[in-house]
Design an enzyme around this catalytic site. Structure first.
Site, short mmCIF file in Angstrom:
data_model
loop_
_atom_site.label_atom_id
_atom_site.label_comp_id
_atom_site.label_asym_id
_atom_site.label_seq_id
_atom_site.Cartn_x
_atom_site.Cartn_y
_atom_site.Cartn_z
CG ASP A 125 -2.05 -0.99 1.14
OD1 ASP A 125 -2.45 -1.34 0.02
OD2 ASP A 125 -2.55 -1.40 2.20
CG ASP A 143 -6.59 -1.42 -1.72
OD1 ASP A 143 -6.79 -2.65 -1.86
OD2 ASP A 143 -5.69 -0.96 -0.99
#
Length: 160
Positions: A125, A143
């Site tokens: 991330d 995402d």
């Protein structure tokens, strides 16, 4: 006048969307891994940083504090999601392009994060949106793809 959609156009939307998102997701994560050390931050704009973090869980780091079983659980959930959504796409009518696109976005995001879990044991991330000292959960392109796909499906389902 009604638009004509062929079986090929349905596949084209599906495949192109998935390939585009996967290239964007994998490339961005590789660049982050290469140029930003884990837990380091690179300021992009006043409200956007690139913050390299490894997420061993799901969205909002759910299950990240577990002892490793979550990798297999989340990988299985991702694979099932990919299979079920692919099956749904094959059953959709050719003219349901919004639904095909939405499911393709979800498949692409699930695949991008699954690739990370398989190769790294975690999801990379890096997108950190913040206002002053308040930071939203760090996330990635995969995402975003999942989120946008879900929003499109919700709009379709709640507008009819």
């Amino acid at each position: 006048m009604k638009q004509k959609y062929s079986k090929k156009s349905k596949k084209w939307i599906y495949i192109t969307t998935i390939i585009f998102i996967l290239i964007l997701d994998i490339s961005s994560k590789r660049l982050i891994i290469k140029y930003i050390k884990t837990y380091d931050t690179k300021k992009i704009f006043s409200v956007l940083n690139f913050f390299h973090v490894h997420n061993h869980g799901a969205a909002f780091s759910f299950l990240s504090d577990q002892n490793g079983w979550q990798k297999w659980f989340l990988s299985t959930v991702s694979m099932l999601t990919i299979l079920v959504m692919t099956r749904i796409i094959t059953k959709l009518k050719k003219q349901e392009t919004k639904k095909i696109t939405a499911y393709s976005l979800i498949i692409a995001g699930a695949t991008g994060n699954l690739i990370d879990r398989i190769f790294y044991g975690f999801v990379v991330d890096f997108i950190d949106i913040h206002i002053n000292d308040w930071h939203f959960a760090t996330f990635n392109i995969a995402d975003c793809s999942i989120f946008i796909g879900i929003i499109i499906l919700m709009r379709i389902n709640y507008s009819t």
